[in-house]
Design an enzyme around this catalytic site. Structure first.
Site, short mmCIF file in Angstrom:
data_model
loop_
_atom_site.label_atom_id
_atom_site.label_comp_id
_atom_site.label_asym_id
_atom_site.label_seq_id
_atom_site.Cartn_x
_atom_site.Cartn_y
_atom_site.Cartn_z
N GLU A 124 30.02 69.36 49.29
CA GLU A 124 29.58 70.47 48.42
C GLU A 124 28.99 71.56 49.31
OE1 GLU A 124 26.92 69.00 45.44
OE2 GLU A 124 28.47 67.68 44.58
N ALA A 127 25.92 70.11 50.54
CA ALA A 127 25.96 68.68 50.91
C ALA A 127 27.23 68.42 51.72
CB ALA A 127 25.91 67.80 49.66
N SER A 129 27.56 67.18 55.85
CA SER A 129 27.29 65.93 56.58
C SER A 129 26.30 65.08 55.80
CB SER A 129 26.71 66.25 57.96
OG SER A 129 27.73 66.76 58.80
N TRP A 153 35.91 72.63 50.68
CA TRP A 153 36.74 72.12 51.77
C TRP A 153 37.61 70.96 51.31
CZ3 TRP A 153 36.55 75.97 54.67
CH2 TRP A 153 35.37 76.64 54.96
N GLU A 360 36.41 64.76 57.66
CA GLU A 360 36.03 63.35 57.44
C GLU A 360 34.89 62.90 58.33
OE1 GLU A 360 38.98 60.53 56.40
OE2 GLU A 360 40.41 62.09 55.82
N1 COS Z 1 30.13 51.15 54.02
C1 COS Z 1 29.40 50.59 53.05
N2 COS Z 1 28.17 51.05 52.66
C2 COS Z 1 27.71 52.12 53.32
C3 COS Z 1 28.41 52.77 54.34
C4 COS Z 1 29.68 52.23 54.70
N3 COS Z 1 30.42 52.77 55.66
N4 COS Z 1 27.69 53.81 54.79
C5 COS Z 1 26.54 53.83 54.09
N5 COS Z 1 26.56 52.81 53.20
C6 COS Z 1 25.50 52.43 52.28
C7 COS Z 1 24.29 51.91 53.03
O1 COS Z 1 24.41 50.53 53.30
C8 COS Z 1 23.16 52.22 52.08
O2 COS Z 1 23.15 51.24 51.06
P1 COS Z 1 21.72 50.60 50.55
O3 COS Z 1 20.88 51.79 50.18
O4 COS Z 1 22.12 49.75 49.40
O5 COS Z 1 21.15 49.86 51.71
C9 COS Z 1 23.61 53.53 51.43
O6 COS Z 1 25.04 53.59 51.58
C10 COS Z 1 23.01 54.73 52.08
O7 COS Z 1 23.34 54.69 53.44
P2 COS Z 1 22.57 55.52 54.56
O8 COS Z 1 21.10 55.30 54.38
O9 COS Z 1 23.18 55.20 55.87
O10 COS Z 1 22.89 57.02 54.11
P3 COS Z 1 22.56 58.37 54.77
O11 COS Z 1 22.20 59.32 53.69
O12 COS Z 1 21.62 58.17 55.93
O13 COS Z 1 23.98 58.93 55.30
C11 COS Z 1 25.88 59.20 56.68
C12 COS Z 1 24.85 58.25 56.06
C13 COS Z 1 25.30 60.33 57.46
C14 COS Z 1 26.66 58.31 57.63
C15 COS Z 1 26.79 59.76 55.56
O14 COS Z 1 26.12 60.70 54.76
C16 COS Z 1 28.06 60.36 56.09
O15 COS Z 1 28.99 59.67 56.47
N6 COS Z 1 28.14 61.71 56.10
C17 COS Z 1 29.32 62.41 56.50
C18 COS Z 1 30.16 62.67 55.32
C19 COS Z 1 31.53 63.03 55.70
O16 COS Z 1 32.16 62.37 56.51
N7 COS Z 1 32.04 64.07 55.09
C20 COS Z 1 33.35 64.51 55.37
C21 COS Z 1 33.91 65.12 54.17
S1 COS Z 1 34.96 64.13 53.32
S2 COS Z 1 36.69 64.78 53.89
#
Ligand code: COS
Length: 384
Positions: A124, A127, A129, A153, A360
């Site tokens: 978004e 929202a 990363s 995007w 991604e």
């Molecule tokens: N598989 C399963 N569960 C996952 C996971 C994964 N790969 N990644 C996170 N989770 C779960 C965690 O286990 C946690 O669960 P609990 O609260 O039950 O313990 C929950 O999701 C939150 O995870 P976390 O605390 O790690 O979240 P954050 O907000 O710190 O964010 C990142 C993690 C930064 C890794 C995430 O926001 C991310 O990947 N951002 C990038 C997004 C992206 O790639 N965007 C591209 C656009 S899409 S084309």
């Protein structure tokens, strides 16, 4: 691991098809910036929109290894088509297969396998990363949800028939207040914005998705309420293999043009391929692409064998996209001034490459995921 031998015939067949049927469109879709219906049908003729859809739902039911080879080979000839293909398969059909109800699978998977594109709405304006910062809202109403918000995007936003998207169903619980939904084009209030003018992958459609009081019947909830963030993270774990494959395909193409041109471009009466400084670059490019491919094979194999692959898929995407950067950058240099022009495809490869480092999940996000997983593993080993 005998991936190269086991899949040699498979890869050769895919490569021959891509070179004959997809490559001839690559320059035009890039120059004209359009999503080509003709290329769409070419991909459809092999059933490749349904690579990872099981046969019982009308797909090819391929392994992740085979699917990654297809993404790599498509991207070797056309990054735009590679991106559209990867996004639809990994981010569109996969989550419906993993989290959908039988009703959803029966409706959307056969359609997706036939080439009705499914977009993935996570990012978004506020929202990116920080995917957990989702602001879109799905308010509960009598017979379902009322969806409002904006996604940006989004690959294939204008040309998709369906989309899956996250929205908050609760203001409480942080990421546990996020759910995911399946949407259909034509639903009142569900629209796409103007196509973005991108530097690379210009033949893929990227735009906003807008939800303006979209009424979603309850059965459009994907997976469990409050579990949407996790479902999308699991989906991205798989998607990152395909973006890695895309990077490897482009990196391979860059290596090939560098090898060809270095053999014919002359300096001091000799082909530049005779110069040690050029040979060192070619050697690094060849070694890196080979290494990235091995990482891709291993990651895809782990997914196929249900071995946790969050860390390695982030490594695969990170490393492959950095190799893609290295190879496309040096391919331009090896082509000399011509590398800056459309005489050679090196400049297109360089422009298409950048998506692999950002889409991604940026390289910084991949590093975060890798470090977190590695620390978690160490803590588990130490019993802390
Ligand atoms: N598989 C399963 N569960 C996952 C996971 C994964 N790969 N990644 C996170 N989770 C779960 C965690 O286990 C946690 O669960 P609990 O609260 O039950 O313990 C929950 O999701 C939150 O995870 P976390 O605390 O790690 O979240 P954050 O907000 O710190 O964010 C990142 C993690 C930064 C890794 C995430 O926001 C991310 O990947 N951002 C990038 C997004 C992206 O790639 N965007 C591209 C656009 S899409 S084309």
């Amino acid at each position: 691991m005998d991936f190269d031998i086991k899949y040699r015939d498979f890869r050769q067949d895919v490569r021959a098809f891509c070179e004959e049927k997809i490559a001839p469109h690559a320059v035009k879709v890039d120059q004209d910036q359009f999503y080509s219906k003709e290329v769409h049908e070419v991909v459809n003729s092999r059933g490749w929109w349904g690579c990872v859809v099981p046969k019982e739902y009308g797909g090819l039911g391929l392994s992740t290894v085979e699917y990654a080879i297809i993404v790599e080979e498509i991207s070797r000839v056309c990054g735009s088509t590679g991106l559209t293909h990867a996004a639809h398969n990994s981010l569109g059909t996969c989550p419906i297969h993993m989290f959908g109800t039988e009703e959803q699978k029966k409706k959307y998977l056969p359609e997706g396998a036939k080439g009705k594109l499914i977009a993935f709405g996570l990012t978004e304006p506020e929202a990116g990363s920080d995917a957990g910062g989702t602001k879109s809202k799905a308010e509960k109403i009598d017979d379902g949800y009322l969806l409002n918000g904006t996604k940006c995007w989004i690959t294939s936003a204008n040309v998709c028939d369906y989309a899956i998207a996250t929205a908050r169903t609760s203001d409480e619980g942080g990421v546990h207040g996020i759910s995911s939904f399946v949407l259909e084009k034509g639903m009142e209030g569900f629209t796409a914005g103007k196509k973005e003018n991108k530097m690379g992958c210009r033949g893929s459609d990227t735009a906003y998705l807008h939800f303006d009081d979209v009424k979603l019947p309850a059965w459009h909830l994907l997976g469990e309420e409050g579990n949407g963030f996790k479902e999308f993270m699991i989906t991205l774990d798989g998607g990152r293999i395909s973006i890695g494959a895309m990077g490897i395909g482009i990196a391979q193409a860059a290596l090939e043009i560098a090898l060809k041109v270095s053999g014919s471009r002359m300096e001091n009466g000799k082909p530049v391929s005779r110069m040690q400084s050029i040979q060192f670059k070619l050697a690094d490019m060849a070694t890196k692409v080979e290494t990235a491919r091995l990482l891709m094979y291993k990651t895809a194999w782990m997914k196929d064998n249900h071995i946790p692959f969050t860390k390695i898929s982030a490594m695969c995407k990170l490393y492959a996209s950095e190799v893609c950067n290295f190879n496309t950058y040096h391919a331009i240099g090896i082509c000399g001034m011509d590398g800056l022009t459309d005489k050679y495809p090196a400049e297109r490869y360089f422009r298409d490459m950048k998506l692999t480092e950002i889409g991604e999940g940026t390289s910084e996000i991949q590093r975060m995921v890798i470090a977190r997983e590695a620390l978690r593993e160490m803590q588990a080993q130490m019993g802390t």
